[in-house]
Design an enzyme around this catalytic site. Structure first.
Site, PDB file in Angstrom:
ATOM      1  N   GLY A 114       1.342  -0.523  -0.101  1.00 10.41           N
ATOM      2  CA  GLY A 114       0.019   0.130  -0.390  1.00 10.41           C
ATOM      3  C   GLY A 114       0.717   1.424   0.136  1.00 10.41           C
ATOM      4  O   GLY A 114       0.479   1.995   1.001  1.00 10.41           O
ATOM      5  N   ASN A 161       1.478  -2.274   5.478  1.00 13.31           N
ATOM      6  CA  ASN A 161       0.422  -1.252   5.431  1.00 13.31           C
ATOM      7  C   ASN A 161      -0.815  -0.739   4.914  1.00 13.31           C
ATOM      8  O   ASN A 161      -1.523  -0.491   5.090  1.00 13.31           O
ATOM      9  CB  ASN A 161       1.627  -0.296   5.468  1.00 13.31           C
ATOM     10  CG  ASN A 161       0.721   0.673   4.953  1.00 13.31           C
ATOM     11  OD1 ASN A 161       0.255   2.066   5.712  1.00 13.31           O
ATOM     12  ND2 ASN A 161       0.782   1.162   3.896  1.00 13.31           N
ATOM     13  N   TYR A 196     -13.863  -2.200  10.146  1.00 16.88           N
ATOM     14  CA  TYR A 196     -11.747  -1.296   9.832  1.00 16.88           C
ATOM     15  C   TYR A 196     -11.920  -1.613  11.893  1.00 16.88           C
ATOM     16  O   TYR A 196     -11.142  -2.248  11.255  1.00 16.88           O
ATOM     17  CB  TYR A 196     -12.634   0.179   9.940  1.00 16.88           C
ATOM     18  CG  TYR A 196     -11.106   0.945   9.490  1.00 16.88           C
ATOM     19  CD1 TYR A 196     -10.885   0.293   9.123  1.00 16.88           C
ATOM     20  CD2 TYR A 196     -10.410   1.566  10.786  1.00 16.88           C
ATOM     21  CE1 TYR A 196      -8.948   1.043   8.861  1.00 16.88           C
ATOM     22  CE2 TYR A 196      -9.972   1.790  10.900  1.00 16.88           C
ATOM     23  CZ  TYR A 196      -8.663   1.840  10.023  1.00 16.88           C
ATOM     24  OH  TYR A 196      -7.347   2.278   9.700  1.00 16.88           O
TER      25      TYR A 196
END
Length: 256
Positions: A14, A94, A159
């Site tokens: 990422g 990440n 999340y």
């Protein structure tokens, strides 16, 4: 540029944009060769690709590899690319994303997608990296969790679940992979990226003042703030640090 990470190679997932880009640039500024692994070739919002910025702004070497962290093959390709620079020493998991959602409206497909990227992608990234590091002298694995891996926000239930999983995975791996491989987590707070300005808008909205009131240092963070934390965990300065959660949030979670 310093030589703190000289002769080391890092893979950062990422890393085309946002926090991952900040981490990749910071590692390079301290001497690490960097493999930029992302599903994107260019950063969100435009600009030069991360690996080109590294080569233009530092003396470090860099390359870019297309990598979808939900597919093990993509992670393998990224870590194999580190062989060009001598093999992987540092793995930064990440890649991830967030979204606003109502808990009662999250279906199984949405849940699975978030967990695939944020949790499974981190699990597999660490697994493949550990296999390669086990063939050499070990290394450092850094998992990017979130302040929401420590305390939840009602608008981000999936999340928060995924980032809590990253935190506890980190503790398990620190035990399983010691002493050759150190494993730590970084928990960013409110960092200015496209995720926090567009995907789940918190910066540049009417709510920003409310968020800033919770931050003891009275500013939102920048990707470089997380990058410098990653440099510490990747380097010998953290040689006796494993199984830890490094919270980089300007004091937000400890002062509210």
């Amino acid at each position: 540029m310093t030589e703190l990470l000289a002769d080391r190679t890092a893979v950062v997932t990422g890393a085309a944009s946002g926090i991952g880009r900040g981490i990749a640039l910071s590692l390079a500024r301290h001497g690490a060769a960097v493999v930029v692994a992302d599903i994107r070739d260019t950063p969100r919002g435009g600009g030069a690709p991360t690996h080109e910025r590294i080569e233009d702004e530092t003396e470090a070497r860099a390359t870019s590899v297309h990598c979808d962290v939900t597919e093990r093959e993509g992670i393998v390709d990224a870590i194999e690319a580190a062989g060009t620079f001598g093999g992987i020493d540092v793995m930064v998991n990440n890649a991830g994303y967030s979204r606003n959602e109502a808990f009662t409206e999250v279906d199984t497909a949405a849940y699975d997608d978030m967990m695939d990227v944020n949790a499974k992608g981190t699990f597999m990234g660490a697994q493949v990296a550990a296999e390669r590091m086990g063939e050499t002298d070990g290394g450092s694995i850094i998992n990017v969790s979130s302040a929401e891996g420590l305390q939840g926000i009602g608008e981000h239930p999936t999340y928060g679940t995924s980032k809590g999983a990253v935190r506890t995975l980190t503790y398990s791996l620190a035990d399983a992979l010691a002493p050759e491989i150190r494993v730590n987590a970084i928990h960013p707070g409110l960092i200015e990226t496209k995720m926090t300005t567009e995907d789940t808008p918190m910066i540049g909205t009417d709510d920003e003042d409310e968020f800033r009131e919770k931050i003891a240092l009275d500013r939102v963070g920048q990707p470089d703030d997380i990058g410098r934390a990653a440099v510490f965990l990747a380097s010998d300065l953290a040689g006796y640090v494993t199984g830890e959660s490094l919270v980089v949030d300007g004091g937000m979670t400890s002062t509210i």
